[in-house]
Design a protein around this motif. Structure first.
Motif, PDB file in Angstrom:
ATOM      1  N   LEU A 125     -16.218  -8.119   4.603  1.00 39.22           N
ATOM      2  CA  LEU A 125     -14.830  -8.736   4.242  1.00 39.22           C
ATOM      3  C   LEU A 125     -13.740 -10.154   4.606  1.00 39.22           C
ATOM      4  O   LEU A 125     -13.672 -11.606   4.712  1.00 39.22           O
ATOM      5  N   ARG A 137      -4.558  -4.308   1.135  1.00 37.73           N
ATOM      6  CA  ARG A 137      -4.863  -4.151  -0.128  1.00 37.73           C
ATOM      7  C   ARG A 137      -6.100  -4.494  -0.932  1.00 37.73           C
ATOM      8  O   ARG A 137      -6.275  -4.319  -2.103  1.00 37.73           O
ATOM      9  N   PHE A 138      -6.380  -5.814  -0.625  1.00 38.40           N
ATOM     10  CA  PHE A 138      -7.037  -6.410  -1.273  1.00 38.40           C
ATOM     11  C   PHE A 138      -8.939  -5.997  -1.289  1.00 38.40           C
ATOM     12  O   PHE A 138      -8.899  -6.012  -0.001  1.00 38.40           O
ATOM     13  N   ASP A 139      -9.576  -6.288  -2.420  1.00 34.49           N
ATOM     14  CA  ASP A 139     -11.192  -6.213  -2.341  1.00 34.49           C
ATOM     15  C   ASP A 139     -10.958  -7.669  -2.298  1.00 34.49           C
ATOM     16  O   ASP A 139     -10.678  -8.933  -1.908  1.00 34.49           O
ATOM     17  N   LEU A 140     -12.850  -7.876  -2.031  1.00 30.93           N
ATOM     18  CA  LEU A 140     -12.884  -9.176  -1.296  1.00 30.93           C
ATOM     19  C   LEU A 140     -12.283 -10.148  -2.545  1.00 30.93           C
ATOM     20  O   LEU A 140     -11.802 -11.569  -2.149  1.00 30.93           O
ATOM     21  N   GLY A 144      -7.807  -7.061   3.555  1.00 31.79           N
ATOM     22  CA  GLY A 144      -8.756  -5.771   3.311  1.00 31.79           C
ATOM     23  C   GLY A 144      -8.783  -5.217   4.073  1.00 31.79           C
ATOM     24  O   GLY A 144      -7.925  -5.214   5.508  1.00 31.79           O
ATOM     25  N   ASP A 145      -9.130  -3.887   3.482  1.00 30.55           N
ATOM     26  CA  ASP A 145      -9.125  -3.020   4.330  1.00 30.55           C
ATOM     27  C   ASP A 145      -9.505  -3.050   6.450  1.00 30.55           C
ATOM     28  O   ASP A 145      -9.929  -3.822   6.225  1.00 30.55           O
ATOM     29  N   TYR A 185       0.702  -1.054  -0.406  1.00 35.96           N
ATOM     30  CA  TYR A 185       0.158   0.131   0.062  1.00 35.96           C
ATOM     31  C   TYR A 185       0.335   1.397   0.200  1.00 35.96           C
ATOM     32  O   TYR A 185       0.288   2.694  -0.613  1.00 35.96           O
ATOM     33  N   THR A 230     -10.115 -10.379  -4.858  1.00 38.50           N
ATOM     34  CA  THR A 230      -8.680 -10.739  -4.772  1.00 38.50           C
ATOM     35  C   THR A 230      -8.641 -10.976  -3.352  1.00 38.50           C
ATOM     36  O   THR A 230      -7.432 -12.171  -3.586  1.00 38.50           O
ATOM     37  N   ASP A 283     -13.509  -3.193   7.317  1.00 35.88           N
ATOM     38  CA  ASP A 283     -13.919  -3.853   6.283  1.00 35.88           C
ATOM     39  C   ASP A 283     -14.497  -5.341   7.114  1.00 35.88           C
ATOM     40  O   ASP A 283     -13.912  -6.314   6.855  1.00 35.88           O
TER      41      ASP A 283
END
Length: 388
Positions: A248, A216-219, A241-242, A21, A221, A245
């Motif tokens: 996630l 770094r990832f969205d769900l 993930g965040d 990031y 990924t 979140d």
């Protein structure tokens, strides 16, 4: 007994490294000295603190909001009920005067930095190692200064290939660490798998690898990585993930059966509680990485530990982020599962007192008063220069 002054200096800890990031080319931290009028060995007792890497120095907030509140308070209002020491809880409450609930962002770092210095001073006034004081006041009375530590590294450097990654990880293993950690998410999944496999081939029985995606990832990924990582015997899969979140994180726990870790970027007991309530974290295998230096300090961390107890979590599932001696003291005093370590990075603020060596993944903390900064010669030189 009173606090005479609180000093802050913003210091560079820049490096050419990067994770998935951010890069650390302009990273700073705040170094704080809490000077008291208590005399020990002919000198005033001074407590020191600093914030962990990954969050920048908080000089503006410290100097403009939190220091004035403490220094403007009646000194008697900041003393404990026995009248023989400062009271970190009363000082914390004073710092947070006129602060609304919520907003757990940069101010949690500023308060946590001062709070570290306050606890250092309190333990020095009591003439005890902080870990012993914590065990007596908040634990079972018996400190365990034999603490698990793991080596964090494996960052992305310009031009860094597999050979350089391997040499770095081998250097940590040679120094006595049994668990090493590397970054993922800053390259393609295929390349990261190559990097993981390269390190895993180096490990001997009893040694393990953890990986860290730094949010770094969205769900989609995160799930793709989870499926790929499931083939490896990893120590943990960290912060996919965040950090806020929770959905996630919860959905990922349905896919990934190995251990996961997160929490270093949650800055209050309330945020930690939301992770426990909604993040799908599993108390039998997952790890919590709350870092007191980023999350309002030890006063708030004690509240977080009480919350975890209410939800059936053991403090032994906590391995804080940050690689600093404050979390080592908390681990030894309150039975945490261990602590992060940065063997070669963010110096002189990370690491252990001089002469302390890692053996089979553990360190033994010396019985130094306070947090133990005086035992690390390069660090205490910086700290005393600020106080003087």
């Amino acid at each position: 007994m009173k606090i005479v002054s609180i000093l802050e200096s913003t210091r560079p800890i820049k490096s050419d490294i990067r994770n998935a990031y951010i890069d650390f080319s302009k990273m700073t931290l705040s170094l704080v000295a809490v000077v008291t009028d208590v005399i020990r060995e002919g000198r005033p007792v001074v407590g020191y603190g600093f914030n962990s890497n990954g969050r920048y120095g908080q000089g503006g907030l410290i100097r403009e909001r939190f220091v004035p509140r403490v220094l403007e308070a009646d000194p008697a209002s900041l003393i404990n009920d026995h009248g023989n020491n400062l009271d970190p809880h009363k000082i914390w409450a004073r710092m947070m005067t006129n602060e609304k609930p919520g907003g757990h962002g940069e101010r949690s770092v500023a308060v946590g930095t001062i709070d570290m210095a306050v606890w250092d001073a309190v333990a020095k006034i009591a003439e005890k190692p902080l870990y012993q004081l914590l065990a007596e006041q908040y634990g079972n009375g018996i400190a365990q200064p034999h603490v698990f530590v793991y080596a964090a590294g494996g960052y992305y450097y310009p031009g860094k290939g597999l050979d350089q990654l391997g040499k770095e990880m081998q250097s940590y293993l040679d120094r006595g660490y049994s668990v090493v950690k590397m970054k993922i998410g800053g390259a393609s999944l295929a390349e990261d798998c190559q990097r993981i496999e390269y390190v895993l081939k180096m490990l001997q029985p009893g040694q393990q690898l953890a990986v860290d995606a730094n949010g770094r990832f969205d769900l989609a990924t995160a799930v793709s990585y989870a499926k790929a990582l499931s083939q490896y015997p990893l120590f943990w899969y960290e912060e996919p993930g965040d950090p806020l979140d929770y959905e996630l994180q919860a959905k990922l726990s349905e896919v990934y059966q190995g251990s996961m870790a997160t929490g270093e970027n949650l800055f209050s007991m309330q945020d930690a509680r939301n992770l426990i309530r909604h993040g799908g974290m599993r108390k039998d295998r997952d790890w919590l990485q709350f870092d007191c230096a980023l999350s309002y300090g030890l006063v708030e961390y004690l509240r977080t530990l009480e919350m975890l107890k209410e939800y059936g979590w053991s403090p032994s599932r906590c391995i804080p982020h940050g690689g600093h001696q404050m979390s080592l003291a908390i681990a030894a005093g309150l039975g945490l599962g261990g602590n992060e370590s940065y063997p070669d990075l963010f110096q002189p603020y990370g690491g252990f007192p001089d002469g302390v060596k890692v053996k089979n993944g553990y360190v033994d903390l010396p019985p130094l008063p306070g947090i133990g900064f005086e035992g690390k010669s390069d660090l205490i030189t910086e700290m005393r220069a600020l106080a003087q």
